[in-house]
Write a protein that holds these residues in place. Structure first.
Motif, PDB file in Angstrom:
ATOM      1  N   LYS A 342      22.387 -67.513  18.669  1.00  0.00           N
ATOM      2  CA  LYS A 342      23.544 -67.075  17.892  1.00  0.00           C
ATOM      3  C   LYS A 342      24.842 -67.291  18.666  1.00  0.00           C
ATOM      4  N   VAL A 343      24.805 -67.012  19.962  1.00  0.00           N
ATOM      5  CA  VAL A 343      25.996 -67.232  20.791  1.00  0.00           C
ATOM      6  C   VAL A 343      26.337 -68.713  20.837  1.00  0.00           C
ATOM      7  N   TRP A 344      25.316 -69.548  21.001  1.00  0.00           N
ATOM      8  CA  TRP A 344      25.570 -70.981  21.027  1.00  0.00           C
ATOM      9  C   TRP A 344      26.125 -71.477  19.694  1.00  0.00           C
ATOM     10  N   GLY A 345      25.611 -70.934  18.581  1.00  0.00           N
ATOM     11  CA  GLY A 345      26.147 -71.311  17.271  1.00  0.00           C
ATOM     12  C   GLY A 345      27.600 -70.905  17.109  1.00  0.00           C
ATOM     13  N   LYS A 346      27.945 -69.719  17.618  1.00  0.00           N
ATOM     14  CA  LYS A 346      29.345 -69.292  17.518  1.00  0.00           C
ATOM     15  C   LYS A 346      30.239 -70.162  18.392  1.00  0.00           C
ATOM     16  N   LEU A 347      29.775 -70.505  19.608  1.00  0.00           N
ATOM     17  CA  LEU A 347      30.560 -71.378  20.466  1.00  0.00           C
ATOM     18  C   LEU A 347      30.705 -72.763  19.853  1.00  0.00           C
ATOM     19  N   ASN A 348      29.647 -73.258  19.233  1.00  0.00           N
ATOM     20  CA  ASN A 348      29.708 -74.570  18.589  1.00  0.00           C
ATOM     21  C   ASN A 348      30.708 -74.574  17.436  1.00  0.00           C
ATOM     22  N   ALA A 349      30.667 -73.493  16.629  1.00  0.00           N
ATOM     23  CA  ALA A 349      31.623 -73.408  15.518  1.00  0.00           C
ATOM     24  C   ALA A 349      33.057 -73.331  16.022  1.00  0.00           C
ATOM     25  N   LYS A 350      33.256 -72.584  17.123  1.00  0.00           N
ATOM     26  CA  LYS A 350      34.601 -72.489  17.690  1.00  0.00           C
ATOM     27  C   LYS A 350      35.078 -73.839  18.211  1.00  0.00           C
ATOM     28  N   LEU A 351      34.189 -74.568  18.867  1.00  0.00           N
ATOM     29  CA  LEU A 351      34.563 -75.891  19.382  1.00  0.00           C
ATOM     30  C   LEU A 351      34.862 -76.861  18.257  1.00  0.00           C
ATOM     31  N   ARG A 352      34.074 -76.791  17.189  1.00  0.00           N
ATOM     32  CA  ARG A 352      34.344 -77.671  16.046  1.00  0.00           C
ATOM     33  C   ARG A 352      35.683 -77.352  15.391  1.00  0.00           C
ATOM     34  N   GLU A 353      36.019 -76.076  15.337  1.00  0.00           N
ATOM     35  CA  GLU A 353      37.300 -75.692  14.766  1.00  0.00           C
ATOM     36  C   GLU A 353      38.457 -76.196  15.634  1.00  0.00           C
TER      37      GLU A 353
END
Length: 546
Positions: A342-353
């Protein structure tokens, strides 16, 4: 001479007893209300056992205005206890709490705080007999104080929480704990194999059982470390974060993966293999011999030292379940893995944004360079409009290239609604018809006429009838007789003529109506139809029909 009785004492006594009875009633109501709001469950009953031997006055101390002074006194006594001084003198505690430059007000406040802690049962005092100067000696310097066990444990908990506040972080030592557990289990297995049942000493048995107790502590520390890591990951996944916080959580995950994640399977299997080896039936006599030796040694030093003999069989079973295939460690690792994803998914979404915003800024920069290369009079109106307009979707699918749009869709007529028939639950009233509304007086008069016909006192077409000649059998008939007399006698009988359609005349004699053991005496009345009998019949029939 007779002595006059003083009634004030008895009045005061009755007043006091009344107030006391009211207070007892209020207390009983409060107890009933408290009993009604109680929760009866195994967890609540177990919690009551937890609190039965604890010093609940610690809550009073924390909620008081002088909580800091009270805790300072307890900290001073706990510090003396750590310095192997369980009962310090009054002046020593006063010096440590108030300091060397304390004035008379501070000393007086310190005495009051010590007295309050003693009333709460958090400390005890003992008189130093060597310091007594006589039976009139009332100085406080002759006392020694001792902190109770619950208060000392509370001070230790406060110290641990303060240390965590000063240094809340710290590296993940779960991998180190697994290494320590692996070494501990291997050493314990070798020591158990060297046990000689004939020449087993206290030192050997103590070392073995001490390592068993250490195994239980290590699994608790491992579970607690994994739970704290999982909670930190979950908190990071549900809250906003900065770049520095993202760096910290990524570094912690990397450290966890390096120290623990990659060696998790190998270490768990090695520990589980050694534990299962020590749980074999051939080692049961050795475990029993160690426990018996420790118990015998504990009975010899019962008053000097408190020796606890751990249950080796239970601890080994807990360790085996903890490191088993479907045990606690595997479950905790699964939860940590889910939280890490879940943390990795949130970091990935933040990086994509951030990447999307960066691309948008780059596109705008390139377009501005193109606009800067245009002539001074050239203005890109279309591009500026698309840049500043709202991000609304054009929903007209039939828009022509010339900008013309199709007509809006016409509302469709639903055949289902038109086929439904309106049902009128109220019958329409005819023209000139009287409303179907009866007043309370008319309804009451109608019931009175029904009662008069039932008791055979309603006048017929042939002639009048006496009120006392009715066939009465129920006690409720008395009230109806009085109501009839009220209709006839009051107001010149207008209510009887208007509502009952009868008129009454005095019969000139008294009568008595008896029902069971009750009787009613009154002046008898002769009842007759009033006015035009035909109109009365028609009006009565009309009311009955309505």
């Amino acid at each position: 001479m007779k002595r006059k009785r003083n009634n004030s004492d008895s009045a005061d006594l009755f007043a006091v007893s009344a107030v006391q009875s009211d207070s007892d009633t209020a207390d009983a109501k409060m107890e009933d209300r408290a009993q009604a709001t109680l929760i009866s469950s195994p967890l609540v009953d177990g919690t009551k056992d937890w609190l039965s031997k604890r010093a609940l006055t610690l809550g009073n101390m924390l909620s008081s205005e002088r909580a800091a002074e009270y805790v300072a006194c307890l900290r001073a006594l706990a510090a003396f206890r750590e310095e192997h001084e369980p009962e310090p003198l009054h002046e020593d505690v006063e010096l440590r709490v108030c300091g060397e430059d304390a004035d008379a007000f501070a000393v007086s406040a310190f005495k009051s705080d010590i007295r309050q802690l003693k009333e709460w049962g958090l400390i005890t005092e003992r008189i130093e007999k060597e310091r007594l100067r006589g039976y009139r000696d009332n100085r406080r310097t002759k006392f020694r104080y001792r902190i109770c066990d619950d208060a000392a444990a509370f001070v230790e908990w406060l110290a641990a929480r303060r240390a965590y506040d000063l240094e809340p972080g710290g590296g993940d030592e779960t991998g180190n704990l697994l290494d320590m557990q692996r070494s501990l289990v291997s050493e314990l297995r070798r020591m158990l194999n060297r046990v000689d049942l004939q020449n087993l000493g206290y030192e050997m048995a103590g070392d073995i059982l001490f390592r068993v107790e250490q195994m239980s502590r290590h699994i608790d520390m491992t579970a607690r470390a994994l739970q704290e890591l999982n909670l930190r990951l979950l908190d990071f996944g549900v809250a906003d974060f900065s770049v520095d916080e993202a760096k910290l959580i990524v570094g912690e995950l990397a450290l966890f993966l390096e120290r623990f994640g990659r060696r998790f399977g190998t270490l768990r299997e090695d520990i589980l293999r050694d534990v299962e080896e020590m749980r074999r039936e051939c080692h049961r006599k050795r475990w029993n011999a160690c426990a018996e030796t420790m118990k015998a040694e504990a009975t010899r030093f019962r008053h000097i030292a408190s020796v606890k003999v751990p249950d080796s069989e239970r601890i080994l079973a807990d360790v085996s379940f903890f490191y088993g295939a479907g045990g606690t460690l595997v479950s905790l690792m699964s939860r940590v893995g889910d939280s890490a994803r879940k943390v990795w998914g949130k970091l990935n979404a933040k990086l994509r944004e951030l990447e999307r915003r960066n691309h948008r800024i780059e596109d705008i920069a390139k377009r501005l360079e193109e606009i800067a290369a245009l002539d001074e009079d050239a203005v890109p109106h279309g591009w500026l409009t698309s840049l500043l307009e709202q991000a609304n979707m054009k929903g007209d699918a039939q828009a022509s290239p010339n900008g013309e749009k199709s007509l809006p869709p016409m509302p469709k007529k639903s055949s289902q609604k038109s086929s439904e028939k309106i049902v009128s639950w109220i019958t329409p009233r005819k023209v000139g018809e009287r409303p179907d509304v009866a007043s309370i007086a008319e309804e009451k008069a109608r019931r009175m006429r029904e009662w008069m016909e039932l008791k055979r006192i309603y006048p017929s077409k042939e002639g009048a009838i006496l009120l006392g000649a009715g066939e009465y059998s129920q006690f409720g008939d008395f009230s109806n007789i009085m109501q009839t007399i009220e209709y006839v006698r009051l107001g010149n009988g207008e209510r009887a003529k208007k509502l009952l359609f009868v008129e009454g005349r005095p019969a000139g004699k008294s009568t008595e109506v008896k029902i069971n053991e009750s009787s009613l005496s009154f002046e008898d009345i002769e009842l007759d139809r009033c006015g035009n009998k035909q109109q009365a019949h028609e009006k009565e029939d009309l009311i009955y029909e309505n």
